[in-house]
Scaffold this motif. Structure first.
Motif, mmCIF file in Angstrom:
data_model
loop_
_atom_site.group_PDB
_atom_site.id
_atom_site.type_symbol
_atom_site.label_atom_id
_atom_site.label_comp_id
_atom_site.label_asym_id
_atom_site.label_seq_id
_atom_site.Cartn_x
_atom_site.Cartn_y
_atom_site.Cartn_z
ATOM 1 N N SER A 98 0.679 -1.195 -0.022
ATOM 2 C CA SER A 98 -0.004 0.037 -0.105
ATOM 3 C C SER A 98 0.768 1.079 0.042
ATOM 4 C CB SER A 98 -0.971 0.066 1.225
ATOM 5 O OG SER A 98 0.008 -0.093 2.295
ATOM 6 N N VAL A 99 0.297 2.134 -0.520
ATOM 7 C CA VAL A 99 1.084 3.589 -0.630
ATOM 8 C C VAL A 99 0.551 4.806 0.032
ATOM 9 C CG1 VAL A 99 2.054 5.151 -2.482
ATOM 10 C CG2 VAL A 99 1.658 2.825 -3.180
ATOM 11 N N ILE A 100 1.273 5.431 0.837
ATOM 12 C CA ILE A 100 0.888 6.328 1.758
ATOM 13 C C ILE A 100 1.451 7.708 1.352
ATOM 14 C CG2 ILE A 100 0.506 7.331 4.192
ATOM 15 C CD1 ILE A 100 0.874 4.259 5.022
ATOM 16 N N PRO A 101 0.736 8.710 0.578
ATOM 17 C CA PRO A 101 1.504 9.954 0.626
ATOM 18 C C PRO A 101 1.320 10.837 1.409
ATOM 19 C CG PRO A 101 -0.472 9.460 -1.084
ATOM 20 C CD PRO A 101 -0.498 8.385 -0.123
ATOM 21 N N GLU A 129 3.620 13.108 -12.781
ATOM 22 C CA GLU A 129 2.232 13.057 -12.846
ATOM 23 C C GLU A 129 1.872 12.032 -14.160
ATOM 24 O OE1 GLU A 129 0.083 17.002 -12.483
ATOM 25 O OE2 GLU A 129 1.775 17.886 -12.004
ATOM 26 N N ASP A 130 2.709 11.232 -14.403
ATOM 27 C CA ASP A 130 2.762 10.515 -15.485
ATOM 28 C C ASP A 130 2.334 8.818 -15.010
ATOM 29 O OD1 ASP A 130 3.034 8.662 -17.456
ATOM 30 O OD2 ASP A 130 4.545 9.458 -18.502
ATOM 31 N N HIS A 131 0.836 8.688 -15.172
ATOM 32 C CA HIS A 131 0.640 7.476 -14.251
ATOM 33 C C HIS A 131 1.169 6.344 -15.019
ATOM 34 C CE1 HIS A 131 -2.625 4.042 -13.464
ATOM 35 N NE2 HIS A 131 -2.602 4.971 -12.279
ATOM 36 N N THR A 132 1.387 6.205 -16.072
ATOM 37 C CA THR A 132 2.042 5.105 -16.754
ATOM 38 C C THR A 132 3.350 4.831 -16.166
ATOM 39 O OG1 THR A 132 0.941 5.373 -18.918
ATOM 40 C CG2 THR A 132 2.835 3.992 -19.183
ATOM 41 N N ASN A 134 2.538 18.015 -4.611
ATOM 42 C CA ASN A 134 1.360 17.903 -5.653
ATOM 43 C C ASN A 134 0.345 17.075 -5.290
ATOM 44 O OD1 ASN A 134 -0.076 18.029 -7.858
ATOM 45 N ND2 ASN A 134 1.734 18.484 -9.290
ATOM 46 N N ASN A 135 -1.161 17.329 -5.214
ATOM 47 C CA ASN A 135 -2.026 16.664 -4.692
ATOM 48 C C ASN A 135 -2.304 15.678 -5.807
ATOM 49 O OD1 ASN A 135 -3.374 17.370 -2.224
ATOM 50 N ND2 ASN A 135 -3.393 19.411 -3.100
ATOM 51 N N SER A 155 2.944 25.549 -4.962
ATOM 52 C CA SER A 155 4.273 24.602 -5.115
ATOM 53 C C SER A 155 5.416 24.974 -4.635
ATOM 54 C CB SER A 155 4.542 24.455 -6.977
ATOM 55 O OG SER A 155 5.016 25.885 -7.174
ATOM 56 N N GLY A 156 5.539 25.991 -3.633
ATOM 57 C CA GLY A 156 6.770 26.231 -2.983
ATOM 58 C C GLY A 156 6.731 27.113 -2.076
ATOM 59 N N ILE A 157 8.026 27.734 -1.618
ATOM 60 C CA ILE A 157 7.772 28.912 -0.640
ATOM 61 C C ILE A 157 8.687 29.958 -1.025
ATOM 62 C CG2 ILE A 157 7.648 27.244 1.327
ATOM 63 C CD1 ILE A 157 10.595 27.390 1.801
ATOM 64 N N LEU A 158 8.566 30.947 -0.402
ATOM 65 C CA LEU A 158 9.332 32.217 -0.905
ATOM 66 C C LEU A 158 10.843 32.236 -0.732
ATOM 67 C CD1 LEU A 158 7.042 35.114 0.872
ATOM 68 C CD2 LEU A 158 7.298 34.289 -1.304
#
Length: 362
Positions: A148-151, A237-240, A264-265, A357-360
């Motif tokens: 199982s995968v936990i992000p 983000e490439d599911h393949t 990234n959600n 996507s980031g911080i200052l």
């Protein structure tokens, strides 16, 4: 140079001269970045001097290294030197017969540093509850297959990697899993590279094998073993590509887990099997504790009540992001000039929008 840089990075392992050339290029780019930092420091210093300069200080300032005229000459000399070095490095590239590769790929020259699995737990503040919750997820019985995968999801600088390290080194987790592996992913979700890194983390040996040999060795090594794999800082983000890698990890024993850290959600949605753990910012109390720990020696904050009050206002602007707190605390460490603290508190950078996507600060 940009056009041939990709080819240079790919060939450097087989040509030590090319490796040296890339090292020279990295050095000169680091020096260029340092020059930009000096300009930024000079701007901040001028803001401070405007607030605190007396007649006596003006005289001392004129004859110091901070004299604007001296500064301009020094910076001009450094910039000229950097440009000459860049020209020399560019001229040398012809010796390597490099091929221009103009495809739209990001080079790795300025990516985030690779991470590792060790962390002194006593240096972490305010993440005990998050760590316990993720450990509980690791201990749960699997209903989604043997792996199982936990992000762990959150903006840059929140401490996703820190929490993954705390979990990875927890005694309960060490007892639970027969094999633990840590791989820093970053931008390049190249399946062969990731298999190589996972295999290397598993067996402790760096072998030059084909992708077919690697996948066979990896599957044999994890067969019937309950493993924990951390994939740190995933942007893919490439599911393949993910399915291709995941299929090679399904041979582990039931109860094997993969922790993924990502900003990234959509990455979390692609990889998750049990839902994501969304990481929140630190509380103001914990942020202030972290700030005080990094800025002052133990008990020293009581000697500077005014600085502590300014520090509280700075911490509020950090919006619970530990990396911002850490960066500013290191900047103010050992500094007791109140004007320098005020300059940080009132800096215009706080008016910029913080991107998802980031911080200052970096």
């Amino acid at each position: 140079m940009k056009a041939v840089l990709l080819d240079a990075e790919e060939k450097q392992e087989s040509d030590h001269r090319l490796n040296h050339w890339l090292g020279q290029l990295k050095d000169v780019l680091n020096d260029a970045e340092n020059v930009l930092d000096e300009f930024q420091y000079q701007i901040l210093q001028k803001e401070v001097m405007k607030r605190c300069r007396s007649t006596r200080k003006k005289v001392g300032y004129f004859f110091s290294g901070s004299n604007p005229l001296v500064f301009h000459f020094e910076m001009a000399r450094k910039i000229k030197g950097i440009r000459e070095r860049v020209d020399d490095i560019s001229d040398i590239k012809a010796e390597f017969n490099l091929t221009a590769q103009l495809e739209d790929r990001k080079t790795t020259m300025y990516r985030r540093d690779m991470t590792h699995s060790f962390i002194p737990s006593q240096n972490v503040i305010g993440r005990d509850d998050d760590t316990k919750k993720i450990i509980n997820l690791l201990m749960q019985h699997d209903v989604y297959g043997n792996v199982s995968v936990i992000p762990i999801v959150g903006i840059g600088g929140l401490g996703k990697t820190t929490i993954a390290k705390l979990v990875y080194n927890d005694e309960q987790v060490v007892r639970q899993f027969q094999l633990k592996m840590w791989v820093c992913v970053l931008e390049d979700f190249d399946v062969k590279r990731l298999i190589t890194e996972i295999h290397k983390s598993a067996v402790g040996i760096d072998e030059n094998l084909s992708i077919d040999q690697l996948q066979m060795r990896l599957r044999v090594h994890i067969k019937d073993m309950k493993f924990l794999l951390v994939l740190d800082d995933v942007l893919n983000e490439d599911h393949t590509k993910w399915i291709e890698l995941k299929n090679l990890l399904l041979g582990g024993c039931n109860g094997s887990k993969i922790i993924v850290t990502t900003r990234n959600n959509s990455v979390a949605t692609i990889m998750s099997t049990v839902g994501s753990y969304n990481l929140d910012g630190l509380s103001q109390k914990d942020c202030l504790s972290l700030f005080v720990k990094l800025v002052f020696k133990e008990g020293e904050e009581e000697q500077y009540p005014n600085l502590l009050e300014i520090g509280k206002e700075i911490v509020k602007k950090c919006t619970g992001v530990p990396l911002v707190v850490n960066t500013l605390a290191c900047l103010l460490n050992s500094k007791v000039d109140e004007h320098e603290w005020i300059s940080i508190r009132d800096n215009e950078i706080w008016n910029l929008n913080q991107k998802e996507s980031g911080i200052l600060l970096h």
